[in-house]
Design a protein around this motif. Structure first.
Motif, PDB file in Angstrom:
ATOM      1  N   ARG A  30      58.178  40.575  39.095  1.00  0.00           N
ATOM      2  CA  ARG A  30      58.229  41.922  39.724  1.00  0.00           C
ATOM      3  C   ARG A  30      57.382  41.866  41.103  1.00  0.00           C
ATOM      4  N   ILE A  31      56.098  41.118  40.749  1.00  0.00           N
ATOM      5  CA  ILE A  31      54.891  41.149  42.021  1.00  0.00           C
ATOM      6  C   ILE A  31      55.674  40.383  43.120  1.00  0.00           C
ATOM      7  N   ASP A  32      56.067  39.232  42.618  1.00  0.00           N
ATOM      8  CA  ASP A  32      56.746  38.346  43.823  1.00  0.00           C
ATOM      9  C   ASP A  32      58.074  39.165  44.552  1.00  0.00           C
ATOM     10  N   ASP A  33      58.676  39.981  44.000  1.00  0.00           N
ATOM     11  CA  ASP A  33      59.731  40.827  44.548  1.00  0.00           C
ATOM     12  C   ASP A  33      59.375  41.758  45.755  1.00  0.00           C
ATOM     13  N   VAL A  34      58.037  42.084  45.672  1.00  0.00           N
ATOM     14  CA  VAL A  34      57.477  42.873  46.777  1.00  0.00           C
ATOM     15  C   VAL A  34      57.151  42.081  48.035  1.00  0.00           C
ATOM     16  N   PRO A  35      57.661  42.530  49.274  1.00  0.00           N
ATOM     17  CA  PRO A  35      57.390  41.761  50.382  1.00  0.00           C
ATOM     18  C   PRO A  35      55.925  41.430  50.727  1.00  0.00           C
ATOM     19  N   PHE A  36      55.041  42.482  50.563  1.00  0.00           N
ATOM     20  CA  PHE A  36      53.587  42.574  50.820  1.00  0.00           C
ATOM     21  C   PHE A  36      52.722  43.069  49.494  1.00  0.00           C
ATOM     22  N   PHE A  37      52.119  42.139  48.942  1.00  0.00           N
ATOM     23  CA  PHE A  37      51.535  42.581  47.798  1.00  0.00           C
ATOM     24  C   PHE A  37      50.046  41.991  47.532  1.00  0.00           C
ATOM     25  N   HIS A  38      49.124  42.831  46.892  1.00  0.00           N
ATOM     26  CA  HIS A  38      47.787  42.063  46.628  1.00  0.00           C
ATOM     27  C   HIS A  38      47.931  41.390  45.268  1.00  0.00           C
ATOM     28  N   THR A  39      48.331  40.219  45.287  1.00  0.00           N
ATOM     29  CA  THR A  39      48.669  39.612  44.240  1.00  0.00           C
ATOM     30  C   THR A  39      47.323  38.877  43.435  1.00  0.00           C
ATOM     31  N   PRO A  40      47.486  38.431  42.184  1.00  0.00           N
ATOM     32  CA  PRO A  40      46.406  38.092  41.588  1.00  0.00           C
ATOM     33  C   PRO A  40      45.777  36.815  42.127  1.00  0.00           C
ATOM     34  N   VAL A  41      46.422  36.260  42.851  1.00  0.00           N
ATOM     35  CA  VAL A  41      46.147  34.929  43.488  1.00  0.00           C
ATOM     36  C   VAL A  41      45.090  35.608  44.542  1.00  0.00           C
ATOM     37  N   HIS A  42      45.246  36.732  45.250  1.00  0.00           N
ATOM     38  CA  HIS A  42      44.595  37.309  46.272  1.00  0.00           C
ATOM     39  C   HIS A  42      43.236  37.616  45.598  1.00  0.00           C
ATOM     40  N   VAL A  43      43.172  38.227  44.533  1.00  0.00           N
ATOM     41  CA  VAL A  43      42.136  38.573  43.780  1.00  0.00           C
ATOM     42  C   VAL A  43      41.502  37.546  43.162  1.00  0.00           C
ATOM     43  N   ALA A  44      41.815  36.413  42.736  1.00  0.00           N
ATOM     44  CA  ALA A  44      41.118  35.343  42.307  1.00  0.00           C
ATOM     45  C   ALA A  44      40.695  34.688  43.249  1.00  0.00           C
ATOM     46  N   ALA A  45      41.279  34.325  44.646  1.00  0.00           N
ATOM     47  CA  ALA A  45      40.762  33.679  45.681  1.00  0.00           C
ATOM     48  C   ALA A  45      39.385  34.362  46.470  1.00  0.00           C
ATOM     49  N   PHE A  46      39.770  35.724  46.414  1.00  0.00           N
ATOM     50  CA  PHE A  46      38.348  36.283  47.023  1.00  0.00           C
ATOM     51  C   PHE A  46      37.261  36.384  46.031  1.00  0.00           C
ATOM     52  N   ALA A  47      37.371  36.364  44.506  1.00  0.00           N
ATOM     53  CA  ALA A  47      36.478  36.298  43.538  1.00  0.00           C
ATOM     54  C   ALA A  47      36.189  34.907  43.356  1.00  0.00           C
ATOM     55  N   GLY A  48      36.611  33.976  43.791  1.00  0.00           N
ATOM     56  CA  GLY A  48      36.253  32.346  43.721  1.00  0.00           C
ATOM     57  C   GLY A  48      36.497  31.922  42.288  1.00  0.00           C
ATOM     58  N   HIS A  49      37.434  32.369  41.695  1.00  0.00           N
ATOM     59  CA  HIS A  49      38.012  32.004  40.431  1.00  0.00           C
ATOM     60  C   HIS A  49      38.980  30.840  40.752  1.00  0.00           C
ATOM     61  N   ILE A  50      38.678  29.619  40.994  1.00  0.00           N
ATOM     62  CA  ILE A  50      39.776  28.603  41.343  1.00  0.00           C
ATOM     63  C   ILE A  50      40.681  27.951  40.338  1.00  0.00           C
ATOM     64  N   GLU A  51      40.060  28.077  39.009  1.00  0.00           N
ATOM     65  CA  GLU A  51      40.944  27.421  37.924  1.00  0.00           C
ATOM     66  C   GLU A  51      42.183  28.481  37.690  1.00  0.00           C
ATOM     67  N   PHE A  52      41.874  29.676  37.627  1.00  0.00           N
ATOM     68  CA  PHE A  52      42.693  30.885  37.521  1.00  0.00           C
ATOM     69  C   PHE A  52      43.809  30.843  38.873  1.00  0.00           C
ATOM     70  N   MET A  53      42.954  30.932  39.914  1.00  0.00           N
ATOM     71  CA  MET A  53      43.910  30.749  41.068  1.00  0.00           C
ATOM     72  C   MET A  53      45.125  29.753  40.930  1.00  0.00           C
ATOM     73  N   MET A  54      44.667  28.577  40.679  1.00  0.00           N
ATOM     74  CA  MET A  54      45.550  27.372  40.866  1.00  0.00           C
ATOM     75  C   MET A  54      46.590  27.635  39.716  1.00  0.00           C
ATOM     76  N   GLU A  55      46.032  28.064  38.488  1.00  0.00           N
ATOM     77  CA  GLU A  55      47.081  28.244  37.194  1.00  0.00           C
ATOM     78  C   GLU A  55      48.198  29.186  37.764  1.00  0.00           C
ATOM     79  N   MET A  56      47.577  30.270  38.383  1.00  0.00           N
ATOM     80  CA  MET A  56      48.638  31.209  38.830  1.00  0.00           C
ATOM     81  C   MET A  56      49.652  30.573  39.982  1.00  0.00           C
ATOM     82  N   ILE A  57      49.064  29.709  40.933  1.00  0.00           N
ATOM     83  CA  ILE A  57      49.933  29.302  42.033  1.00  0.00           C
ATOM     84  C   ILE A  57      50.819  28.348  41.313  1.00  0.00           C
ATOM     85  N   LYS A  58      50.410  27.655  40.331  1.00  0.00           N
ATOM     86  CA  LYS A  58      51.527  26.698  39.388  1.00  0.00           C
ATOM     87  C   LYS A  58      52.631  27.431  38.918  1.00  0.00           C
TER      88      LYS A  58
END
Length: 205
Positions: A30-58
Protein backbone atom coordinates in the motif's frame (compact mmCIF):
# COMPACT_ATOMS: atom_id res chain seq x y z
CA UNK A 1 1.80 5.38 7.28
CA UNK A 2 0.92 3.34 10.35
CA UNK A 3 2.31 4.85 13.57
CA UNK A 4 3.87 1.52 14.54
CA UNK A 5 5.66 1.34 11.18
CA UNK A 6 7.06 4.82 11.78
CA UNK A 7 8.16 3.70 15.24
CA UNK A 8 9.84 0.60 13.79
CA UNK A 9 11.78 2.70 11.27
CA UNK A 10 12.72 5.40 13.78
CA UNK A 11 14.08 2.86 16.23
CA UNK A 12 15.42 0.33 13.72
CA UNK A 13 13.19 -2.42 15.14
CA UNK A 14 13.24 -5.22 12.57
CA UNK A 15 11.19 -7.53 14.81
CA UNK A 16 8.39 -4.98 14.92
CA UNK A 17 8.58 -4.65 11.14
CA UNK A 18 7.92 -8.35 10.65
CA UNK A 19 5.21 -8.30 13.29
CA UNK A 20 3.43 -5.64 11.26
CA UNK A 21 3.88 -7.64 8.05
CA UNK A 22 2.53 -10.73 9.79
CA UNK A 23 -0.58 -8.82 10.82
CA UNK A 24 -0.98 -7.19 7.40
CA UNK A 25 0.87 -8.77 4.44
CA UNK A 26 -0.05 -5.82 2.19
CA UNK A 27 1.26 -3.07 4.48
CA UNK A 28 4.32 -2.37 2.31
CA UNK A 29 2.45 -2.72 -0.97
CA UNK A 30 0.00 0.00 0.00
CA UNK A 31 2.92 2.33 0.67
CA UNK A 32 4.49 1.44 -2.67
CA UNK A 33 1.23 2.18 -4.50
CA UNK A 34 1.47 5.86 -3.54
CA UNK A 35 3.61 7.75 -6.13
CA UNK A 36 5.26 10.06 -3.60
CA UNK A 37 5.56 8.81 -0.04
CA UNK A 38 7.78 9.18 3.01
CA UNK A 39 8.53 5.47 3.31
CA UNK A 40 10.08 3.57 6.22
CA UNK A 41 13.33 3.62 4.22
CA UNK A 42 13.29 7.43 4.25
CA UNK A 43 12.78 7.39 8.01
CA UNK A 44 15.52 4.81 8.63
CA UNK A 45 18.01 6.50 6.27
CA UNK A 46 17.55 9.83 8.02
CA UNK A 47 17.93 8.18 11.43
CA UNK A 48 20.93 6.11 10.33
CA UNK A 49 19.39 2.69 11.08
CA UNK A 50 21.28 0.86 8.35
CA UNK A 51 20.23 -2.72 9.12
CA UNK A 52 16.54 -1.79 9.17
CA UNK A 53 16.96 0.29 6.02
CA UNK A 54 18.53 -2.58 4.09
CA UNK A 55 16.03 -5.13 5.42
CA UNK A 56 13.25 -2.92 4.15
CA UNK A 57 14.93 -2.47 0.76
CA UNK A 58 15.32 -6.23 0.49
CA UNK A 59 11.56 -6.53 0.90
CA UNK A 60 10.71 -3.53 -1.30
CA UNK A 61 13.63 -2.52 -3.58
CA UNK A 62 11.53 0.25 -5.15
CA UNK A 63 11.61 2.17 -1.86
CA UNK A 64 15.30 2.99 -2.43
CA UNK A 65 14.44 5.29 -5.35
CA UNK A 66 11.04 6.56 -4.26
CA UNK A 67 10.73 10.28 -3.63
CA UNK A 68 8.78 11.53 -0.65
CA UNK A 69 6.25 14.35 -0.82
CA UNK A 70 9.05 16.90 -0.43
CA UNK A 71 10.90 15.47 -3.45
CA UNK A 72 13.70 13.64 -1.66
CA UNK A 73 14.93 10.06 -1.91
CA UNK A 74 16.25 8.13 1.10
CA UNK A 75 19.83 8.95 0.04
CA UNK A 76 19.02 12.65 -0.10
CA UNK A 77 17.76 12.47 3.49
CA UNK A 78 20.73 10.45 4.69
CA UNK A 79 23.05 13.12 3.28
CA UNK A 80 21.03 15.94 4.80
CA UNK A 81 21.49 14.36 8.23
CA UNK A 82 25.18 13.45 7.71
CA UNK A 83 24.51 9.69 7.72
CA UNK A 84 27.53 8.84 5.58
CA UNK A 85 27.53 5.14 6.44
CA UNK A 86 23.90 4.88 5.34
CA UNK A 87 24.80 6.62 2.06
CA UNK A 88 27.67 4.22 1.36
CA UNK A 89 25.51 1.21 2.19
CA UNK A 90 22.83 2.41 -0.21
CA UNK A 91 25.51 2.74 -2.89
CA UNK A 92 26.51 -0.88 -2.36
CA UNK A 93 22.91 -1.84 -3.08
CA UNK A 94 22.61 0.36 -6.18
CA UNK A 95 25.34 2.74 -7.34
CA UNK A 96 22.79 4.53 -9.51
CA UNK A 97 21.08 5.94 -6.42
CA UNK A 98 23.61 8.78 -6.45
CA UNK A 99 21.95 9.93 -9.71
CA UNK A 100 18.34 9.89 -8.53
CA UNK A 101 16.85 13.30 -9.29
CA UNK A 102 14.85 14.89 -6.52
CA UNK A 103 13.22 18.29 -6.33
CA UNK A 104 14.57 20.77 -8.90
CA UNK A 105 16.45 17.82 -10.46
CA UNK A 106 19.02 17.84 -7.65
CA UNK A 107 20.82 14.53 -7.13
CA UNK A 108 22.70 13.30 -4.07
CA UNK A 109 25.94 14.21 -5.88
CA UNK A 110 24.76 17.83 -6.11
CA UNK A 111 24.28 17.86 -2.37
CA UNK A 112 27.80 16.57 -1.77
CA UNK A 113 29.34 19.15 -4.13
CA UNK A 114 27.38 21.97 -2.51
CA UNK A 115 28.41 20.98 1.00
CA UNK A 116 32.06 20.55 0.01
CA UNK A 117 32.45 17.06 1.48
CA UNK A 118 35.54 16.16 -0.54
CA UNK A 119 36.09 12.68 0.92
CA UNK A 120 32.54 11.61 0.14
CA UNK A 121 32.68 13.24 -3.28
CA UNK A 122 35.71 11.11 -4.17
CA UNK A 123 33.91 7.96 -3.01
CA UNK A 124 30.78 8.76 -5.02
CA UNK A 125 32.76 9.41 -8.20
CA UNK A 126 34.72 6.18 -7.73
CA UNK A 127 31.51 4.18 -7.44
CA UNK A 128 29.51 5.96 -10.13
CA UNK A 129 31.70 8.09 -12.43
CA UNK A 130 28.79 8.79 -14.75
CA UNK A 131 27.22 10.89 -12.01
CA UNK A 132 29.50 13.79 -12.94
CA UNK A 133 27.26 14.30 -15.98
CA UNK A 134 24.51 15.42 -13.61
CA UNK A 135 26.53 18.34 -12.23
CA UNK A 136 25.81 21.70 -13.83
CA UNK A 137 27.39 25.10 -13.43
CA UNK A 138 24.46 26.12 -11.23
CA UNK A 139 25.80 23.96 -8.43
CA UNK A 140 29.49 23.91 -9.27
CA UNK A 141 31.86 24.49 -6.41
CA UNK A 142 33.23 27.64 -8.04
CA UNK A 143 29.90 29.39 -7.60
CA UNK A 144 29.56 28.26 -4.02
CA UNK A 145 33.20 29.00 -3.12
CA UNK A 146 33.84 25.29 -2.59
CA UNK A 147 37.11 25.30 -4.52
CA UNK A 148 38.47 22.13 -3.00
CA UNK A 149 35.42 20.21 -4.21
CA UNK A 150 35.78 21.83 -7.63
CA UNK A 151 39.43 20.81 -7.80
CA UNK A 152 38.44 17.24 -6.93
CA UNK A 153 35.98 17.20 -9.83
CA UNK A 154 38.54 18.57 -12.25
CA UNK A 155 41.35 16.37 -10.95
CA UNK A 156 39.14 13.32 -11.20
CA UNK A 157 38.38 14.16 -14.83
CA UNK A 158 42.05 14.64 -15.66
CA UNK A 159 43.13 11.37 -14.04
CA UNK A 160 40.10 9.29 -14.90
CA UNK A 161 40.47 6.29 -17.15
CA UNK A 162 36.79 6.37 -17.91
CA UNK A 163 36.25 6.49 -21.66
CA UNK A 164 34.13 9.64 -21.51
CA UNK A 165 36.39 11.61 -19.16
CA UNK A 166 37.90 13.84 -21.85
CA UNK A 167 34.48 14.66 -23.24
CA UNK A 168 33.21 15.49 -19.74
CA UNK A 169 36.21 17.77 -19.15
CA UNK A 170 35.47 19.75 -22.31
CA UNK A 171 31.79 19.95 -21.47
CA UNK A 172 32.61 21.11 -17.95
CA UNK A 173 34.21 24.21 -19.43
CA UNK A 174 31.24 24.96 -21.65
CA UNK A 175 28.45 24.49 -19.09
CA UNK A 176 26.66 27.78 -18.50
CA UNK A 177 24.28 28.95 -15.81
CA UNK A 178 20.99 30.75 -16.49
CA UNK A 179 22.93 33.99 -17.00
CA UNK A 180 25.18 32.39 -19.62
CA UNK A 181 28.25 32.32 -17.37
CA UNK A 182 30.65 29.38 -17.67
CA UNK A 183 32.97 28.10 -14.96
CA UNK A 184 35.79 30.38 -16.07
CA UNK A 185 33.47 33.38 -16.37
CA UNK A 186 32.38 32.88 -12.77
CA UNK A 187 35.98 32.46 -11.67
CA UNK A 188 36.90 35.75 -13.36
CA UNK A 189 33.95 37.56 -11.80
CA UNK A 190 34.94 36.30 -8.37
CA UNK A 191 38.69 36.85 -8.94
CA UNK A 192 39.60 33.22 -8.36
CA UNK A 193 42.91 32.59 -10.21
CA UNK A 194 43.22 29.12 -8.69
CA UNK A 195 40.42 27.95 -10.97
CA UNK A 196 42.40 28.96 -14.05
CA UNK A 197 45.32 26.88 -12.82
CA UNK A 198 43.21 23.80 -13.43
CA UNK A 199 42.87 24.75 -17.09
CA UNK A 200 46.24 26.15 -18.23
CA UNK A 201 45.25 25.88 -21.89
CA UNK A 202 41.92 27.57 -21.43
CA UNK A 203 42.79 30.95 -19.90
CA UNK A 204 41.48 32.76 -22.97
CA UNK A 205 38.38 30.65 -23.16
Amino acid sequence: MDERMIQAAQTGDINLLYELILNDPYVLQRIDDVPFFHTPVHVAAFAGHIEFMMEMIKLKPTFARKLNQAGFSPMHLALQNDRTHAVLRLLRFDEGLVRVKGREDLTPLHHVVQTGNVDLLIKLLAVCPEAIEDVTVRDLAVKNDMFEAFQVLVGWLIRSRHGAAQRWEKELLSWADIDGNTVLHIAAIRHRPRVYANFPNQVNY
